[in-house]
Write a protein that holds these residues in place. Structure first.
Motif, PDB file in Angstrom:
ATOM      1  N   ILE A 151       0.864  -1.187   0.000  1.00  0.00           N
ATOM      2  CA  ILE A 151       0.000   0.000   0.000  1.00  0.00           C
ATOM      3  C   ILE A 151       0.898   1.233   0.000  1.00  0.00           C
ATOM      4  N   LEU A 152       0.584   2.199  -0.851  1.00  0.00           N
ATOM      5  CA  LEU A 152       1.333   3.461  -0.857  1.00  0.00           C
ATOM      6  C   LEU A 152       0.362   4.607  -0.595  1.00  0.00           C
ATOM      7  N   VAL A 153       0.715   5.461   0.364  1.00  0.00           N
ATOM      8  CA  VAL A 153      -0.079   6.665   0.601  1.00  0.00           C
ATOM      9  C   VAL A 153       0.828   7.844   0.266  1.00  0.00           C
ATOM     10  N   HIS A 154       0.450   8.637  -0.736  1.00  0.00           N
ATOM     11  CA  HIS A 154       1.355   9.702  -1.156  1.00  0.00           C
ATOM     12  C   HIS A 154       0.683  11.062  -1.316  1.00  0.00           C
ATOM     13  N   GLY A 155       1.482  12.111  -1.127  1.00  0.00           N
ATOM     14  CA  GLY A 155       1.011  13.467  -1.382  1.00  0.00           C
ATOM     15  C   GLY A 155       1.294  13.814  -2.836  1.00  0.00           C
ATOM     16  N   ILE A 156       0.745  14.933  -3.273  1.00  0.00           N
ATOM     17  CA  ILE A 156       1.005  15.437  -4.626  1.00  0.00           C
ATOM     18  C   ILE A 156       1.376  16.902  -4.483  1.00  0.00           C
ATOM     19  N   GLY A 157       2.381  17.345  -5.228  1.00  0.00           N
ATOM     20  CA  GLY A 157       2.792  18.742  -5.122  1.00  0.00           C
ATOM     21  C   GLY A 157       2.792  19.449  -6.457  1.00  0.00           C
ATOM     22  N   VAL A 158       2.794  20.781  -6.397  1.00  0.00           N
ATOM     23  CA  VAL A 158       2.932  21.604  -7.600  1.00  0.00           C
ATOM     24  C   VAL A 158       4.413  21.530  -7.998  1.00  0.00           C
ATOM     25  N   ALA A 159       4.684  21.180  -9.268  1.00  0.00           N
ATOM     26  CA  ALA A 159       6.055  20.855  -9.689  1.00  0.00           C
ATOM     27  C   ALA A 159       7.093  21.898  -9.281  1.00  0.00           C
ATOM     28  N   LEU A 160       6.894  23.135  -9.661  1.00  0.00           N
ATOM     29  CA  LEU A 160       7.947  24.119  -9.406  1.00  0.00           C
ATOM     30  C   LEU A 160       8.116  24.412  -7.916  1.00  0.00           C
ATOM     31  N   GLU A 161       7.000  24.359  -7.183  1.00  0.00           N
ATOM     32  CA  GLU A 161       7.098  24.562  -5.722  1.00  0.00           C
ATOM     33  C   GLU A 161       7.913  23.451  -5.077  1.00  0.00           C
ATOM     34  N   MET A 162       7.639  22.222  -5.502  1.00  0.00           N
ATOM     35  CA  MET A 162       8.354  21.089  -4.910  1.00  0.00           C
ATOM     36  C   MET A 162       9.827  21.103  -5.288  1.00  0.00           C
ATOM     37  N   ALA A 163      10.110  21.490  -6.544  1.00  0.00           N
ATOM     38  CA  ALA A 163      11.495  21.552  -6.992  1.00  0.00           C
ATOM     39  C   ALA A 163      12.251  22.580  -6.150  1.00  0.00           C
ATOM     40  N   ALA A 164      11.594  23.690  -5.850  1.00  0.00           N
ATOM     41  CA  ALA A 164      12.238  24.719  -5.027  1.00  0.00           C
ATOM     42  C   ALA A 164      12.458  24.183  -3.612  1.00  0.00           C
ATOM     43  N   ARG A 165      11.436  23.483  -3.078  1.00  0.00           N
ATOM     44  CA  ARG A 165      11.558  22.898  -1.727  1.00  0.00           C
ATOM     45  C   ARG A 165      12.693  21.891  -1.674  1.00  0.00           C
ATOM     46  N   ARG A 166      12.938  21.218  -2.804  1.00  0.00           N
ATOM     47  CA  ARG A 166      13.997  20.200  -2.862  1.00  0.00           C
ATOM     48  C   ARG A 166      15.347  20.791  -3.231  1.00  0.00           C
ATOM     49  N   GLY A 167      15.404  22.093  -3.424  1.00  0.00           N
ATOM     50  CA  GLY A 167      16.670  22.748  -3.740  1.00  0.00           C
ATOM     51  C   GLY A 167      17.219  22.375  -5.106  1.00  0.00           C
ATOM     52  N   LEU A 168      16.314  22.203  -6.091  1.00  0.00           N
ATOM     53  CA  LEU A 168      16.773  21.881  -7.443  1.00  0.00           C
ATOM     54  C   LEU A 168      17.567  23.057  -8.014  1.00  0.00           C
ATOM     55  N   SER A 169      18.586  22.740  -8.819  1.00  0.00           N
ATOM     56  CA  SER A 169      19.454  23.791  -9.388  1.00  0.00           C
ATOM     57  C   SER A 169      18.655  24.666 -10.369  1.00  0.00           C
ATOM     58  N   PRO A 170      19.148  25.888 -10.636  1.00  0.00           N
ATOM     59  CA  PRO A 170      18.458  26.744 -11.613  1.00  0.00           C
ATOM     60  C   PRO A 170      18.314  26.063 -12.972  1.00  0.00           C
ATOM     61  N   GLU A 171      19.334  25.258 -13.353  1.00  0.00           N
ATOM     62  CA  GLU A 171      19.256  24.539 -14.640  1.00  0.00           C
ATOM     63  C   GLU A 171      18.101  23.529 -14.599  1.00  0.00           C
ATOM     64  N   GLY A 172      18.017  22.824 -13.467  1.00  0.00           N
ATOM     65  CA  GLY A 172      16.950  21.831 -13.294  1.00  0.00           C
ATOM     66  C   GLY A 172      15.576  22.500 -13.375  1.00  0.00           C
ATOM     67  N   LEU A 173      15.454  23.655 -12.724  1.00  0.00           N
ATOM     68  CA  LEU A 173      14.173  24.377 -12.732  1.00  0.00           C
ATOM     69  C   LEU A 173      13.797  24.790 -14.152  1.00  0.00           C
ATOM     70  N   GLN A 174      14.829  25.187 -14.906  1.00  0.00           N
ATOM     71  CA  GLN A 174      14.570  25.605 -16.281  1.00  0.00           C
ATOM     72  C   GLN A 174      14.068  24.434 -17.136  1.00  0.00           C
ATOM     73  N   VAL A 175      14.694  23.262 -16.903  1.00  0.00           N
ATOM     74  CA  VAL A 175      14.253  22.070 -17.641  1.00  0.00           C
ATOM     75  C   VAL A 175      12.777  21.776 -17.332  1.00  0.00           C
TER      76      VAL A 175
END
Ligand code: F6P
Length: 255
Positions: A151-175
């Protein structure tokens, strides 16, 4: 009037269920992007749904996030299923302790008298380091348990918000922007059509493991997440969705 309102929610749920071929849709009143009580209600409804899904010997993986923290808060009471194990679906994201997958897993397990195992590592490690950690015997053991979950119970996030929360690089955000990523689950990013357009390396459940799951419970609400939720459901086309009226109306373009 109340009966009429509840009937409207049921109709919305049936429409979502049909549109995304889901097993079940549960909608609570309100919009959790504006009202914290709606998020608490989502947590309560998802906790009830999870309790009803448990069976002897089942293994449950949970993600982190503020919505899953509400699910953990609402877990209580007697569970008849025996030998239940709860684990985090992936390594932690850092941030508020209550919102970490490890803490959510431990809370849920303690609330229902189940066992739990934790993954003691950050989620945003360099890929090479991650590969070496995956070879560590103790980590390997927990990762295998995580991958064998039913069984998996998971949340869902808005992509760019989650990427920012995860500290994705500016290049990653651009992709992400270029590829039109709108939703995120388990560090996989989805475009509007539900295709995976980007993934961040990590430890725990991988997308390929999803097919082996008996039950998937997605827990996310708020009109701000409508596009993200729809993108993820377009990919999954299965399982249970626990959401709120704000998200449901916007997904169906009714509000
Ligand atoms: O980080 C775990 C996670 O479940 C993500 O996969 C998801 O996008 C996010 O949390 C949702 O967080 P929240 O419930 O706080 O919006």
């Amino acid at each position: 009037e109340i009966i009429c309102y509840l009937e409207k929610l049921n109709t919305l749920a049936a429409q979502l269920q049909e549109e995304f071929s889901l097993e079940q849709v549960i909608i609570v009143p309100g919009d959790s992007s504006r009202d914290i009580y709606a998020k608490k209600d989502i947590g309560r409804a998802a906790a009830r749904c999870l309790k009803e899904s448990l069976y002897d010997g089942c293994r449950v993986a949970v993600t982190g996030g503020t919505t899953l923290a509400e699910v953990a808060h609402s877990m209580s009471g007697v569970v008849t299923a025996r030998d239940v194990l709860v684990v985090p679906a992936r390594g932690g994201l850092g941030g508020e302790v209550e919102e970490q997958a490890n803490v959510v897993a431990a809370r849920i397990a303690k609330a229902i008298g189940a066992e739990y195992r934790l993954l003691h590592l950050p989620d945003n490690l360099e890929e090479s380091l991650l590969e070496s950690l995956k070879k560590d015997a103790r980590i390997k053991e927990v990762v295998e348990l995580v991958k064998s979950c039913n069984i998996l119970v998971h949340g869902i996030g808005v992509a760019l918000e989650m990427a920012a929360r995860r500290g994705l690089s500016p290049e990653g955000l651009q992709v992400l922007e270029e590829r039109g990523a709108v939703g995120e689950v388990l560090r996989y990013y989805f475009n509007r059509e539900g295709q995976i357009v980007y993934s961040q390396p990590g430890i725990g459940i991988e997308f390929e493991d999803m097919g082996g799951l008996k039950k998937v419970i997605a827990v996310a609400g708020g009109s701000n997440k409508a596009e993200a939720i729809a993108a993820v459901l377009r990919n999954h086309r299965r399982g249970v969705l626990v959401t709120d009226e704000g998200a449901a109306r916007k997904i169906l373009q009714k509000g």
